[in-house]
Design a protein around this motif. Structure first.
Motif, PDB file in Angstrom:
ATOM      1  N   GLN A 270       0.806  -1.213   0.000  1.00  0.00           N
ATOM      2  CA  GLN A 270       0.000   0.000   0.000  1.00  0.00           C
ATOM      3  C   GLN A 270       0.846   1.273   0.000  1.00  0.00           C
ATOM      4  OE1 GLN A 270      -3.445  -0.044  -0.312  1.00  0.00           O
ATOM      5  NE2 GLN A 270      -2.953  -2.182  -0.716  1.00  0.00           N
ATOM      6  N   SER A 271       2.162   1.131  -0.130  1.00  0.00           N
ATOM      7  CA  SER A 271       3.021   2.309  -0.154  1.00  0.00           C
ATOM      8  C   SER A 271       4.280   1.988  -0.951  1.00  0.00           C
ATOM      9  CB  SER A 271       3.384   2.735   1.270  1.00  0.00           C
ATOM     10  OG  SER A 271       4.212   3.890   1.260  1.00  0.00           O
TER      11      SER A 271
ATOM     12  N   ARG B 182      -3.104   4.883  -5.491  1.00  0.00           N
ATOM     13  CA  ARG B 182      -2.218   5.596  -4.574  1.00  0.00           C
ATOM     14  C   ARG B 182      -2.097   7.048  -5.014  1.00  0.00           C
ATOM     15  NH1 ARG B 182      -2.326   3.763  -0.146  1.00  0.00           N
ATOM     16  NH2 ARG B 182      -0.583   5.147   0.295  1.00  0.00           N
TER      17      ARG B 182
ATOM     18  N   ASP C 226       0.264   9.327  -3.520  1.00  0.00           N
ATOM     19  CA  ASP C 226       1.405   9.804  -2.742  1.00  0.00           C
ATOM     20  C   ASP C 226       2.111  10.996  -3.392  1.00  0.00           C
ATOM     21  OD1 ASP C 226       2.205   7.337  -0.583  1.00  0.00           O
ATOM     22  OD2 ASP C 226       0.935   6.816  -2.261  1.00  0.00           O
TER      23      ASP C 226
ATOM     24  N   TRP D 132       7.878   1.172  -6.551  1.00  0.00           N
ATOM     25  CA  TRP D 132       6.701   0.449  -6.072  1.00  0.00           C
ATOM     26  C   TRP D 132       6.799  -1.016  -6.491  1.00  0.00           C
ATOM     27  CZ3 TRP D 132       2.994   3.951  -3.952  1.00  0.00           C
ATOM     28  CH2 TRP D 132       3.200   5.288  -4.291  1.00  0.00           C
TER      29      TRP D 132
END
Length: 473
Positions: free
Chosen positions: A136-137, A412, A414, A445
């Motif tokens: 998730q990051s 995502r 970010d 990622w």
């Protein structure tokens, strides 16, 4: 004549005289179970069917109660002594006759019989597919200052030797994903810079660098040596590069697409003309026969290499000219598991991902993502039919889609500015995204990783932020 009867009363029959006045158990049951009418029949005698359990019945006691038991109680009710009644009660308890129910329901219903299915009619269930772990990051974060904020350029590429190249201003940096080391490849002069595109050759050691002055430099990354410079083909900056074995295809702001054979001195072997504005994206198909090009003129072209010859300096006519996009076309991705399937993405005025059959030129599907589409990458694992897209305004997100349903798997947000550039690792598991302006970061990622390996990698990840944060400069 009895004294209690009047002359006008009918004389009771012998059967009526012998009928007991006390309700016997059977009569009591009939009062509890009144007759029911069948809703489908008008016959009142159509009662519910009753199937007693004969093994649980005491027929001797039932016969006694129906014939003699009730009659004896009625023959001399007043002359019965208390001791006789107590004696009868004790006798019934001793003989187990202290009951009022004749019909009993004690046995459990039989268990249902399981059907026997022949083996030839049974098939084993398919094994359940393990759920793939998607972090998730991001796993690594690199500082990328001076990254150009230009949607039309291509400043990021990941080579087959697991080295990531990124152009920051006039300098090309190399990040070795295996060792984590960072090195500088070249810094060009301001007269010919900045760098407008980078692309690794198939061997993973040589790299092409497009420049703002319309030249293309060819470098050996292991020796940091300039091998040759391509010039004379374009008249303005070279923003797109694509390799097809030994052929380097370049696209410029002048709208021209040039095939360069890097084995010979006279490098230009074919030129494709069709775009009227800058060429933003170039991608060769896996077969090497078809080339997709997207431009700032909102057009998408499909070129067939077989329409041109090695001796010709002008390529043959395009195979398809597709004009369904409403903004610049930069994001291009050939499907790895279905030949002649191409995905393309449009700019901020279009925001759509479109899927094409390049054999017929038919648009198979079009999907509005809600944001500028900057780059597209397929999952190379044929079992996982997924497409990753990076976006610009208004959300700057990275989204993983399931194909062909286009159901959103994960998203995502970010990056703080448009994620203009994407690159995929040689094993197909990791993805690098870069964003300029306020963000100025490059993030790694593990999007397409193996379900087991990805889970182990996530468990071993260092929770401290600083060891994962490296500066390119």
């Amino acid at each position: 004549m009895d004294a209690g009867s009047s002359p006008g009363d009918p004389s009771p029959s012998s059967n009526e005289a012998r009928r007991p006045s006390c309700p016997c158990p059977l009569q009591y049951r009939r009062r509890l179970l009144p007759r029911r009418r069948n809703p489908r029949s008008g016959n009142p005698e159509n009662l519910d069917r009753f199937i007693p359990n004969r093994s649980a019945m005491d027929f001797a006691y039932a016969h006694y109660m129906l014939t003699e038991g009730c009659m004896e109680e009625e023959e001399n009710p007043a002359g019965r002594f208390v001791s006789d009644e107590a004696y009868r009660k004790r006798l019934r308890e001793a003989l187990g006759m202290n009951r009022t129910r004749i019909l009993a329901f004690k046995n459990k219903p039989p268990a249902p019989i399981q059907p026997v299915i022949p083996p030839e009619f049974t098939s084993p269930l398919p094994p359940s597919k393990p759920r793939r772990y998607i972090p998730q990051s991001w796993e690594r974060k690199l500082d990328a200052p001076d990254l150009a904020d230009d949607y039309r350029l291509n400043l990021l590429d990941w080579g087959s030797a697991n080295v990531l190249a990124v152009a920051l201003g006039s300098t090309v940096y190399l990040w070795n994903a295996s060792t984590g080391s960072i090195s500088e490849l070249v810094t060009v002069d301001d007269e010919i810079g900045p760098v407008t595109s980078v692309s690794w050759a198939p061997n993973g050691t040589d790299i092409a660098v497009g420049l703002n002055n319309a030249e293309v430099q060819f470098w050996d990354s292991t020796a940091n040596a300039l091998l040759r410079t391509l010039s004379g083909g374009h008249t303005s900056c070279v923003g797109s590069l694509a390799w097809n074995n030994h052929i380097l295809t370049t696209g410029g702001m002048d709208g021209k697409i040039i095939n360069n054979d890097m084995r010979v001195g006279s490098n230009i072997v074919a030129t494709f003309r069709g775009h009227t504005e800058e060429v933003c994206g170039l991608k060769w198909s896996d077969s090497g026969w078809q080339l997709a090009s997207g431009g700032n003129d909102k057009l998408l072209y499909i070129w067939d290499r077989r329409r041109s010859t090695a001796s010709s300096t002008t390529g043959g006519p395009f195979l398809h000219r597709l004009k369904e996009h409403r903004d610049a076309v930069k994001a291009l991705a050939w499907c790895p598991f279905q030949e002649s399937l191409l995905a393309s993405g449009g700019g901020g005025g279009d925001r759509c991902i479109k899927f094409w059959d390049t054999q017929t030129g038919e648009c198979l599907n079009s999907f509005d993502t809600g944001s500028q589409v900057c780059a597209l990458l397929w999952n190379r694992n044929e079992r996982e039919r997924e497409l990753l897209s990076s976006h610009g305004l208004p959300r700057n997100q990275l989204t993983l889609w399931m194909y062909p349903s286009l159901m959103k798997i994960v998203e995502r947000t970010d990056h703080e500015s448009p994620a203009l550039f994407l690159a995929q690792s040689p094993d197909g598991c990791a993805v690098a995204s870069a964003a300029p302006a306020e963000d100025q970061t490059l993030r790694i990622w593990n999007v397409f990783g193996d379900p087991q390996l990805a889970g182990k990698t996530a468990l071993k990840a260092n929770p401290e932020p600083f060891p994962l944060f490296n500066r390119i400069r």
